[in-house]
Design a protein around this motif. Sequence first.
Motif: not given
Length: 922
Positions: A379-395
């Motif tokens: 599972n994606y753990e929490d809101e911060q995890d979601v935010k970090a994964v989302d940012a990873g695609f852009d990065e």
Amino acid sequence: METPGKEEISVEDEAVDKTIFKDCSNITFYRRQKQQLSKNNTYRALLDTVTTGEDSTKFQIINEVTKIPLLAEVYGVERNIFRLKINEKTPLKPRYEVPDVINKLNTVRLISCSGDTGSLILAGGERDLKCHIIANPFKIELISEEEVVISINSLSQLYFEHLQIPHKHRATTEKEERVSAGASQLKKRIKKGKESQEDLGLWEEKFGNFVDIKANGPTSIGLDFSLHGFEHLYGIPQHAESHRLKNTKDGDAYRLYNLDIYGYQIYSKTGIYGSVPYLLAHKLGRTIGIFWLNASETLVEVNTEPAVEYTFTQMGPTAAKQKVRPRTDVCWMSESGIIDVFLLTGPTPSDVFKQYSYLTGTQAMPPLFSLGYHQCRWNYEDEQDVKAVDAGFDEHDIPYDVMWLDIEHTEGKRYFIWDKKRFPNPKRMQELLRNKKRKLVVISDPHIKVDPDYSVYAKAKEQGFFVKNPEGGDFEGICWPGLSSYLDFTNPKVREWYSGLFAFSAYQESTDILFIWNDMNEPSVFKGPELTMQKNAIHHGGWEHRELHNTYGFYQQMATAEGLTQRSEGKERPFVLSRSFFSGSQKYGAVWTGDNMAEWSYLKISLPMLLTLSITGISFCGADVGGFIGNPEAELLVRWYQAGAYQPFFRGHATMNTKRREPWLLGEEHTRFIREAIRERYTLLPYLYSLFYCAHVASEPVMRPLWVEFPDELEAFDVEDEYMLGNALLVHPVTEPRTTMIDVFLPGPNETWYDSKTFAHWKGGCTVKIPVALETIPVFQRGGSVVPVKTTAGKSTGWMANSPFGLRVALSTKGSAMGELYLDDGHSFQYLHQKQFLHRKFSFCSSVLTNRCADEKGHYPSKCVVEQILVLGFRKKPTSVITHSSDGKDQPVAFTYCARTCALSLERLSLDVDADWEVHVR
């Protein structure tokens, strides 16, 4: 947060133990049928009982031993379809007939033609189709152009167990005495076979620690079909098996029974998550289909007798050689219900696809975002995890469209309620995604935690919306929340109520970018028989679960899709992914192949699995990229992304105890290869979206086995390691480790094929060796096609709405090509209600490329232009290229030409996609 106990979680690991699932030797209705059918089992049609009405022709058939009559009905259905129904003439109570799957049908009146005294001929429809009913022994032949195509009951496998009153309530009417006599005959045969009544499960059936009590006694049915001239059969998903159906033997039938089998065995006829009781048979010159409308547990036996030549002895000095056509016999056996079968007469693959969709519906038109890449994990753990994964695609400059959340996003596995610690501000998280023009998908399973303080449970219980146990209380079983009850989606009121749970006012903190994933809806019951619901659980209308098991997930997906549509007041298209499915599930969304493993063999088997789903109506399908269970090596993950990029549903997914595997975690080189694969998917979206429109309006599968596009090429009939994406692209994914060379079969002796990257070309009808490196995705464009693409890939589909198009034109041997582009707003129903769409047709002929309207009914203003045109197979360097617009203006075009590859490239164009224009190459 409350979580399941260790014993519940461990069920996932236990599911790998195949001994908790039945094989044919454990299925008593199968053993009963096999034992009784080995004896004389003759039925006779009573032609003096024939009555002909507006819709059907009815007559009785009778078992020569028991003398109990059955009622047969033959229907002619529009579009050259025949329907046969066989039921008890006077059942003790109604038998289950599958509702909600079949569309409203127009019947064709069948006309009785002259037959001999022992037969009846019915004619109707087109193409000189006739239905020949033979009285003794009972048999039906479907005849087309004076040739027998299908024989029904030619092997005398018709089997029908009649409803009975339990022993303690037995009466002595004539009908009951006949049923009792039939049961007595069965008992005698059981005794001779040295099996007890208990062994054959007449009134109760034991498996492991479970006992299935049968209130109506044995009720199974069966019927055989002989397909004349056919030896290639396909269909009846879902199995982790080859695309072409294999011959079976006793105890080795294909099983259709929806089950949650974690890490399912490959090359197995065991039924897994979904069931579509529909098969197609194909030979040179004809394709047909058989749709067995039954939602109970079903087994299918297949036996092919290949063509042979033999010497026909006769009087005289010479002997003539006679070729015997191949024939395939198919026997369908279901635990309950009635015999209700549709015969689809083709004659082409396209005709059969249209006939089946006329019965069950076409693939729903998906929202455009759902054709992008989906990122999921349990599972994606929490809101911060979601935010970090989302940012990873852009990065890392990797496009994606949808973030997914599994069960841990809920409060103690209470669906529709967010975990406040992990996701304290779900709306803010969704707004973050919305600002990136991305979406969110969350899971919603059918089991509801038994908790009086949980509003969904309390309201469902108060209104009696759960499946019942035989004693009348709510059925309870163990699943992710622990003790759970299961919503009875077969009840229209339950579906209406459940749909309402997706309203913004009901589903707190949800927004219009949130969509739904239905999982565990076989239904999965951790401590149930075969990890599913007991067959004697009771549904709406008093029907036992055994009657409708295979449609349970179908109904949940139906209710979910309706709920998402209602929340937008009917304006927006839903997106719903379901693990369990049945015929007709295509009307409600997408499916996937379930809990696969991170192994090369599972990548390889995914191709035939998806091809089989595609030809049985479910175009929107995919397999979890990388494998759900286990940790894929970097090479396997790259190859899986490359395969997934060219499949209809494209999602990366992994279970919670695996290593994180977001695309940028494998090192720079492997990240680059995955990025390239995903970006190629995004550039291909205009073509893919156009294919889905064709699937929606014309029943054409998006992903197609070669035999569909090349029905007259025998060598294509068994190919399953490559496929056509639409009619223009041939894809051959690499599915073996450390591969440096692959053999690619390029069909069609009159075709030309172009490598999509190198532009090398070959004449079809041969196998070619193609060198491959890890970055290579073997894709070939068919000569004579035009593929619309986007010239650049954006961060998501939302960023690409107005980006320019390109056209990849691949010329045929005659120097021509054709293709189409479908365009609309990508999310609403305006294409349907207001005809707000654009449908264009591109044609290259006599060195002129034209853009014309393909459907005058559609109108959709587009800001997009065609910026690039690539023409492959142009044999000489042009002297000039000129564009001619509808207002009469001519413009010269700069071009480059490569003599080595015969590739002509036009750049820096600005041709309105929604306007008529021509490009003249001189």
